[in-house]
Design an enzyme around this catalytic site. Structure first.
Site, PDB file in Angstrom:
ATOM      1  N   ARG A  21       0.911  -1.279  -0.080  1.00 31.43           N
ATOM      2  CA  ARG A  21       0.065   0.119   0.003  1.00 31.43           C
ATOM      3  C   ARG A  21       0.893   1.235  -0.060  1.00 31.43           C
ATOM      4  O   ARG A  21       1.560   1.405   0.815  1.00 31.43           O
ATOM      5  CB  ARG A  21      -0.850   0.048   1.211  1.00 31.43           C
ATOM      6  CG  ARG A  21      -1.979  -1.077   1.099  1.00 31.43           C
ATOM      7  CD  ARG A  21      -2.717  -1.167   2.507  1.00 31.43           C
ATOM      8  NE  ARG A  21      -3.467  -2.559   2.569  1.00 31.43           N
ATOM      9  CZ  ARG A  21      -4.667  -2.696   2.422  1.00 31.43           C
ATOM     10  NH1 ARG A  21      -5.389  -1.513   2.261  1.00 31.43           N
ATOM     11  NH2 ARG A  21      -5.253  -3.892   2.641  1.00 31.43           N
ATOM     12  N   SER A 136     -22.509 -14.123  10.860  1.00 23.76           N
ATOM     13  CA  SER A 136     -21.892 -12.857  10.288  1.00 23.76           C
ATOM     14  C   SER A 136     -21.836 -12.880   8.892  1.00 23.76           C
ATOM     15  O   SER A 136     -21.503 -13.807   8.171  1.00 23.76           O
ATOM     16  CB  SER A 136     -20.467 -12.811  10.681  1.00 23.76           C
ATOM     17  OG  SER A 136     -19.792 -11.912  10.214  1.00 23.76           O
ATOM     18  N   SER A 188     -19.229  -1.294   1.577  1.00 18.96           N
ATOM     19  CA  SER A 188     -18.500   0.217   0.925  1.00 18.96           C
ATOM     20  C   SER A 188     -17.906   0.086  -0.375  1.00 18.96           C
ATOM     21  O   SER A 188     -17.446   1.004  -0.885  1.00 18.96           O
ATOM     22  CB  SER A 188     -17.489   0.814   2.171  1.00 18.96           C
ATOM     23  OG  SER A 188     -16.490  -0.102   2.222  1.00 18.96           O
ATOM     24  N   HIS A 216     -21.247   3.508   6.668  1.00 18.30           N
ATOM     25  CA  HIS A 216     -21.553   4.076   5.469  1.00 18.30           C
ATOM     26  C   HIS A 216     -22.722   4.613   5.103  1.00 18.30           C
ATOM     27  O   HIS A 216     -23.201   5.162   4.110  1.00 18.30           O
ATOM     28  CB  HIS A 216     -21.148   3.227   4.601  1.00 18.30           C
ATOM     29  CG  HIS A 216     -19.581   2.972   4.488  1.00 18.30           C
ATOM     30  ND1 HIS A 216     -18.610   3.754   3.886  1.00 18.30           N
ATOM     31  CD2 HIS A 216     -18.917   1.810   5.058  1.00 18.30           C
ATOM     32  CE1 HIS A 216     -17.439   3.329   4.268  1.00 18.30           C
ATOM     33  NE2 HIS A 216     -17.513   2.117   5.117  1.00 18.30           N
ATOM     34  N   THR A 244     -20.361   5.493  12.718  1.00 19.07           N
ATOM     35  CA  THR A 244     -18.972   6.186  13.074  1.00 19.07           C
ATOM     36  C   THR A 244     -19.277   7.686  12.996  1.00 19.07           C
ATOM     37  O   THR A 244     -20.210   8.084  12.248  1.00 19.07           O
ATOM     38  CB  THR A 244     -17.853   6.038  11.789  1.00 19.07           C
ATOM     39  OG1 THR A 244     -16.804   6.355  12.087  1.00 19.07           O
ATOM     40  CG2 THR A 244     -18.474   6.385  10.479  1.00 19.07           C
ATOM     41  N   LYS A 247     -16.951   9.554   8.932  1.00 15.30           N
ATOM     42  CA  LYS A 247     -17.153   9.427   7.849  1.00 15.30           C
ATOM     43  C   LYS A 247     -18.318  10.814   7.438  1.00 15.30           C
ATOM     44  O   LYS A 247     -17.871  11.904   7.468  1.00 15.30           O
ATOM     45  CB  LYS A 247     -17.557   8.148   7.266  1.00 15.30           C
ATOM     46  CG  LYS A 247     -16.359   7.161   7.461  1.00 15.30           C
ATOM     47  CD  LYS A 247     -16.599   5.864   6.958  1.00 15.30           C
ATOM     48  CE  LYS A 247     -15.245   4.962   7.269  1.00 15.30           C
ATOM     49  NZ  LYS A 247     -15.322   3.505   7.272  1.00 15.30           N
ATOM     50  N   THR A 276      -9.123   3.132  27.901  1.00 18.61           N
ATOM     51  CA  THR A 276      -8.411   3.877  26.881  1.00 18.61           C
ATOM     52  C   THR A 276      -9.151   5.292  27.099  1.00 18.61           C
ATOM     53  O   THR A 276     -10.075   5.591  27.728  1.00 18.61           O
ATOM     54  CB  THR A 276      -8.797   3.348  25.439  1.00 18.61           C
ATOM     55  OG1 THR A 276      -8.050   4.359  24.645  1.00 18.61           O
ATOM     56  CG2 THR A 276     -10.345   3.485  25.088  1.00 18.61           C
ATOM     57  N   THR A 277      -7.997   6.200  26.630  1.00 22.21           N
ATOM     58  CA  THR A 277      -8.552   7.753  26.895  1.00 22.21           C
ATOM     59  C   THR A 277      -9.781   8.091  26.319  1.00 22.21           C
ATOM     60  O   THR A 277      -9.733   7.799  24.751  1.00 22.21           O
ATOM     61  CB  THR A 277      -7.258   8.780  26.692  1.00 22.21           C
ATOM     62  OG1 THR A 277      -5.826   8.232  27.628  1.00 22.21           O
ATOM     63  CG2 THR A 277      -7.617  10.372  26.852  1.00 22.21           C
ATOM     64  N   THR A 362      -8.486  -6.123  -0.212  1.00 22.49           N
ATOM     65  CA  THR A 362      -9.728  -5.501  -0.036  1.00 22.49           C
ATOM     66  C   THR A 362     -10.832  -5.713  -0.815  1.00 22.49           C
ATOM     67  O   THR A 362     -12.098  -5.949  -0.253  1.00 22.49           O
ATOM     68  CB  THR A 362      -9.497  -3.735  -0.078  1.00 22.49           C
ATOM     69  OG1 THR A 362      -8.146  -3.583   0.703  1.00 22.49           O
ATOM     70  CG2 THR A 362     -10.611  -2.997   0.441  1.00 22.49           C
TER      71      THR A 362
END
Ligand SMILES: *Cc1c(COP(=O)(O)O)cnc(C)c1O
Length: 404
Positions: A21, A136, A188, A216, A244, A247, A276-277, A362
């Site tokens: 990549r 799934s 996506s 998405h 999310t 996006k 985690t913070t 991908t």
């Protein structure tokens, strides 16, 4: 031990396979999206970004910027701790309320990213619900796959968007086994949308929990941006909706929404939430402003749809093959990894158009593509210029055109 030799060895293999990549070094310019500066070997020039997930350009919306600046001045830069130890700020709770309202759920829970939300929620559900089986969709995102793997729960894959296959797999499990059906609304890479009503009905028939990734779709679909589940009037029948803030909302962060008990359960047991913070309060304030704006404004969604339709029509007219789907994602099929990278390089170097090549792993081998995501801020001239470039390159590279 020569560790670098081990690293180099594997990287060489990756390069030989054509799967290494390369990242384009961009400098986004506030107010100029989709234009950005591209830094390359000390040279800097402007390019048009055609593959951003800042789908609506909300990352530069004046209200969102103002909210983040205001909150930085009011609260400082960081959260100051994990949510458990001094990190839970007022802005986090305001955002969680906004998210619960967006999806019509009792509560919501914030994470540092969508990836972390899927990973943490699925691994907690799968490991803490005794004998649980997770069904799934085979097209699910890496974050869901990793969450399920980490949970060590039994996993059953069902054929992508195939409700008959899902039903057969649900029917094959004992009635008293707790089942979770995990799937996405908009996928996506192909831009296809799941048959949500049928999935929900089958899940209800077998008394399975539904776990839906709307990453998405949030901000983009439904009258308030609540995603496909809002558009289809199904949100209240889905157990958990994940999304999310990075996006369409243009900021960063992830979340889940669901019943108060579900959110409290994940809050109390998920390591990826606890240790985690917390997100900076300013990030939460900006995300909340973006969500609130897109709950009432139809302008960005309508304009985006118009530009998506325009690009599709222009591609059709030019005979450039692209996948026909009902979403905002336009995959232009190249079907060859070398040509795909070459096209992307030409577009960048000769035309100042940035679109990342999407190659294996991908997408499956032989389905290599350029994935275009028109935004409300891509002008008609941008679209014309892109199609002119593609047409020219299609001739040069002798790639099959779509048969009209
Ligand atoms: C990008 C993505 C995520 C992860 O969200 P981030 O906020 O970027 O971490 C989760 N699910 C899907 C389907 C995605 O494409």
């Amino acid at each position: 031990m020569d560790f670098d030799a081990i690293f180099e060895d594997q990287l060489t293999k990756l390069k030989d396979e054509g799967n290494y990549r390369y990242f384009a070094e961009l400098e986004r310019k506030c107010g100029k999206f989709p234009s950005a500066a591209n830094h390359n070997d000390g040279e800097v020039r402007d390019v048009t970004v055609w593959c951003s997930n800042d789908y609506l350009g909300m990352g530069q919306h004046p209200k969102v910027i103002e909210a983040m600046c205001e909150a930085v001045k009011r609260t400082g830069t960081g959260a100051g701790g994990t949510r458990n130890i001094s990190g839970t700020n007022h802005d986090h709770l305001l955002l969680e309320r906004e998210l619960a309202d967006l999806h019509g759920k009792e509560n919501a829970l914030l994470f540092t990213s969508g990836y972390v939300s899927n990973w943490a929620a699925l691994s907690t559900l799968g490991s803490r619900i005794e004998n649980c089986v997770i069904l799934s969709d085979s097209g699910n995102h890496a974050s869901m796959i990793e969450g399920i793997r980490h949970s060590r729960a039994d996993k059953v894959l069902w054929k992508h968007n195939d409700v008959a296959d899902l039903e057969a797999k649900l029917a094959a499990l004992p009635a008293d086994v707790p089942k979770i059906v995990a799937f996405e609304s908009v996928y996506s890479m192909d831009g296809d949308i799941c048959p949500m009503r049928e999935i929900v009905e089958v899940a209800e028939k077998y008394r399975a929990m539904t776990y839906l990734d709307e990453v998405h779709a949030v901000g983009l679909y439904g009258p308030r941006g609540g995603g496909i589940s809002e558009r289809e009037g199904l949100a209240d029948r889905i157990t958990l909706i994940e999304g999310t803030l990075g996006k369409a909302y243009g900021v960063v962060g992830g979340y889940i929404t669901g019943s108060a008990a579900l959110c409290d359960f994940i809050r109390s047991f998920a390591s990826g939430f606890i240790f985690t913070t917390a997100l900076p309060p300013a990030v939460a304030a900006a995300a909340r402003t973006s969500i609130a704006h897109l709950k009432v404004s139809q302008f960005e969604r309508a304009k985006q749809r118009q530009q998506v339709a325009k690009l599709r029509a222009r591609l059709d007219a030019a005979g450039i093959p692209h996948m026909h789907n009902e979403s905002h994602i336009i995959p232009v099929m190249v079907k060859d990894p070398v040509k795909c990278r070459m096209l992307s390089d030409y577009l960048m170097n000769e035309w100042g158009i940035y679109v990342q090549p999407i190659n294996y792993p991908t997408v499956p081998k032989g389905s290599e593509r350029l994935r275009f995501t028109p935004s409300p801020l891509h002008t008609d001239a941008d679209i014309d210029y892109l199609v002119e470039a593609l047409s020219e390159l299609w001739n040069q590279c002798a790639i099959a055109r779509a048969v009209a």
